[in-house]
Design an enzyme around this catalytic site. Structure first.
Site, PDB file in Angstrom:
ATOM      1  NE  ARG A 100      -2.398 -12.444   6.699  1.00  0.00           N
ATOM      2  CZ  ARG A 100      -1.865 -11.600   5.829  1.00  0.00           C
ATOM      3  NH1 ARG A 100      -2.191 -10.336   5.860  1.00  0.00           N
ATOM      4  NH2 ARG A 100      -0.988 -11.995   4.924  1.00  0.00           N
ATOM      5  CD  GLN A 158      -0.486 -12.332   0.912  1.00  0.00           C
ATOM      6  OE1 GLN A 158      -1.394 -12.061   1.694  1.00  0.00           O
ATOM      7  NE2 GLN A 158       0.517 -11.510   0.687  1.00  0.00           N
ATOM      8  CD  GLU A 215      -4.660  -7.764  -1.917  1.00  0.00           C
ATOM      9  OE1 GLU A 215      -3.956  -8.702  -2.364  1.00  0.00           O
ATOM     10  OE2 GLU A 215      -4.701  -7.473  -0.708  1.00  0.00           O
ATOM     11  CB  THR A 230      -0.959  -0.003   1.219  1.00  0.00           C
ATOM     12  OG1 THR A 230      -1.623  -1.266   1.262  1.00  0.00           O
ATOM     13  CG2 THR A 230      -2.003   1.091   1.114  1.00  0.00           C
TER      14      THR A 230
END
Length: 663
Positions: A595, A244, A214, A31
């Site tokens: 995570r 991912q 993404e 990001t």
């Protein structure tokens, strides 16, 4: 600005000479790259914000990106900048080019429940489960840009044959309602750009630089839309991570990464491998696990953080014991490390696993928040209100007409609707339009016609006012005029009615505020409601443990993660074992591991109920695939007596903690 960026990040931001693929590993600051690149394009390259589009996959990601761009650029996001989801961009294109798409600008966007209802009606199948599977199949064809006539040839089993025969009628019904489904929001712009060169060039000139977040989650239709917008210049940066890619079941196509290299020979590939999130042990386990997958691109995450705590794997007797054990461990860990509840997440493969965990958290008075469950917009009372709003926007929306006229019921029953429906069908008109035609009087008696026309006149009045008056005022009038609150309390017990009315008040308040903040009227707000999967109700200051499915956890990070139910048949899921699709499940496990920032605890159950029986379970193959630096505890060794010295040391540690807490 560039001081806080590493070299590959700086390279990704500065590269403007042709298409660019940024392979961004978990926690590698993707990001940051997108937001800094937007700032670079505007401030250093002189590109107007109105010519830049950043495309995300969720509203939440779009909102976060906008906030971060604003923070970078002096506190306000530059005017004209587009930061939105693929579907929101699709709405904008279809709305502005409605005439080319055979639609009026006030079209309706139908959600999953509406589209399943249409399929069930066409197939004359009352079984919602079968209608849902048929709609899912139609959606897959639309995502792959396969038209109805081709689908008939591709159908290879009973269900897909039924879906193929319903597909063309489904498309005709949508157009008759002047409605689109989610898949149309991508497919219609693709067809539009392919068939109309002048429209395509207009949008290519409007959106001169694209940033796609993404990227590994794009389906084939989204890839085609991106290519058509980017044109021959290929002025885009796609950011993604093949490790991912966990949405194949939803139509995402990891092949799009391979296609990018094929379709753009000048593609520049930049890898972001430095992870800013996790300890070295967590990253080593993640790297070791994912190495078992066939790789499109080689990359290995590394971190300057310390080694961190060892990953703990614990065997539990059964799911009840697992839930209790996790709640107790979490409470003890929080007490010992003085952390907040919000620093913890409990992740699982399927929503059904949450119930027991929730129970135990409540027993231990541990606050929690759950995501990936029922959307606020799926609640009946919210869907009732949305039906009214959809009808204000689009009188041709027969589904909305039927729901609005019968909720609250205003003397109009099934017989009246059936008679009106027969007449409307013969006239090829919507129910709303048919109500005012002279011929309607021959099909409905005077009382029926008066009730239907009374309702339609009220809608007509609201339709006139919707683009002209503040949304908040109209919404209040709508609730008063329909008597919805009274109707709720007449049809539900007081507690349920209270809860439903509170949801309605929340929704109306939120929509009114959104109208004021975004400068949108009720028509514009209604067209975007269908694209919002969750009301912005989450309180960022709420101190609670996060419960989420692995799919819903992507993009999030937590200090301490508990990954539960890591067994063969659950993770990897049995269907993926049967169909030999283990790689996507492995990527799901990889998402779960990455995570975690500081600690990761994995649990599995030795026994689990299957219907009335209890079956023995095996630990997931993924545990072994994480490598050797994992502390595995089975139940027997954990219950073994401790030595006197160890017991004394533990007691002394606890006493010291109590004293520190008391001081």
């Amino acid at each position: 600005m560039s001081a806080q960026l590493n070299e590959p990040q700086r390279e990704a931001i500065r590269h403007l000479d042709g298409p660019c693929l940024v392979l961004a590993g978990a926690g590698s600051g993707k990001t940051r790259v997108i937001t800094h690149k937007i700032a670079h394009l505007v401030e250093r390259c002189g590109i107007s914000p109105a010519n830049i589009a950043a495309i995300t996959f969720t509203n939440k990601a779009a909102k976060e990106m906008q906030e971060r761009v604003a923070h970078l650029m002096g506190g306000r996001a530059p005017a004209g900048l587009t930061v939105c989801t693929f579907h929101a961009l699709g709405v904008r294109i279809v709305r502005q080019e409605a005439a080319h798409c055979g639609l009026k600008p006030q079209f309706s966007i139908l959600d999953a429940a509406d589209t399943v209802q249409i399929v069930a009606d066409i197939a004359r199948d009352a079984d919602k489960g079968i209608a849902k599977q048929m709609q899912w199949q139609i959606s897959s064809w639309k995502n792959a840009m396969i038209p109805p006539e081709e689908a008939v040839k591709l159908a290879d089993n009973e269900l897909s044959a039924a879906a193929a025969s319903a597909y063309a009628e489904y498309e005709r019904t949508l157009r008759a309602y002047q409605a689109v489904d989610f898949d149309d929001l991508i497919a219609l712009p693709v067809r539009l750009f392919e068939d109309h060169a002048e429209v395509r060039e207009r949008w290519q000139n409007r959106l001169r630089y694209l940033l796609i977040d993404e990227y590994q989650d794009t389906n084939r239709a989204q890839y085609r839309l991106m290519r058509l917008l980017a044109g021959v210049r290929g002025a885009f940066t796609a950011v993604g991570d093949d490790d991912q890619a966990i949405y194949a079941w939803r139509g995402a196509d990891v092949e799009n990464l391979r296609l990018l290299q094929q379709d753009y020979p000048r593609l520049r590939v930049i890898k972001l491998e430095q992870n800013y999130r996790s300890s070295r042990r967590i990253l080593t386990a993640a790297n070791t696990l994912i190495a078992h997958n066939e790789k499109l691109f080689d990359k290995r995450l590394w971190s300057e953080h310390g080694a961190g705590e060892q990953i703990a794997v614990t065997a539990c007797r059964d799911p009840e014991h697992e839930a209790e054990s996790v709640a107790m461990k979490l409470a003890a860990h929080r007490f010992e490390h003085r952390t907040r509840y919000a620093d913890y997440a409990i992740l699982y493969r399927g929503n059904h696993q949450a119930r027991l965990v929730e129970q135990q958290l409540r027993n231990h008075k541990i606050p929690y928040v759950i995501s990936g469950g029922q959307s606020f917009f799926d609640k009946a009372e919210i869907r009732d209100l949305i039906a009214w709003l959809r009808l204000l926007v689009n009188g041709d929306d027969d589904l909305a007409f039927i729901r609005a006229i019968t909720t609250p019921r205003r003397g109009v029953g099934a017989a009246t609707l059936e008679a009106l429906g027969r007449y409307a069908g013969a006239r090829h008109a919507s129910l709303f339009a048919a109500a005012f035609e002279e011929g309607a009087a021959e099909h409905l008696n005077a009382r029926q016609l008066e009730l239907v026309q009374q309702f339609a006149r009220f809608i007509g009045d609201m339709q006139f006012r919707a683009p002209r008056e503040p949304a908040a005022r109209l919404l209040e009038e709508l609730l008063t005029a329909t008597g919805y609150e009274r109707w709720l309390f007449e049809h539900h017990d007081p507690r349920e009615a209270e809860s439903k009315w509170s949801n309605v008040r929340d929704f109306v308040g939120w929509l009114g505020r959104k109208g004021e903040e975004d400068g949108k009227n009720l028509v514009e707000l209604t067209q975007t409601i269908a694209l919002i999967s969750m009301l912005d109700k989450e309180d960022p200051d709420f101190d609670g443990v996060q419960l989420a499915t692995l799919h819903a956890s992507k993009g999030l990070e937590f200090g301490h993660v508990f990954l539960v139910g890591v067994e063969e048949g659950l993770l990897p899921h049995q269907s993926s074992i049967d169909e030999d699709k283990i790689e996507e499940e492995r990527r799901l496990m990889y998402v779960g591991i990455t995570r975690a920032q500081r600690s990761l605890t994995i649990t599995w159950c030795e026994r689990r109920k299957a219907g009335r029986d209890t079956r023995a379970c095996e630990p997931s193959r993924f545990i072994e695939e994480m490598g050797e630096d994992v502390r595995i505890t089975d139940r027997k060794s954990r219950n073994a007596p401790v030595s006197k010295e160890e017991g004394r040391a533990r007691l002394a540690g606890l006493m010291a903690m109590f004293e520190a807490k008391g001081s």
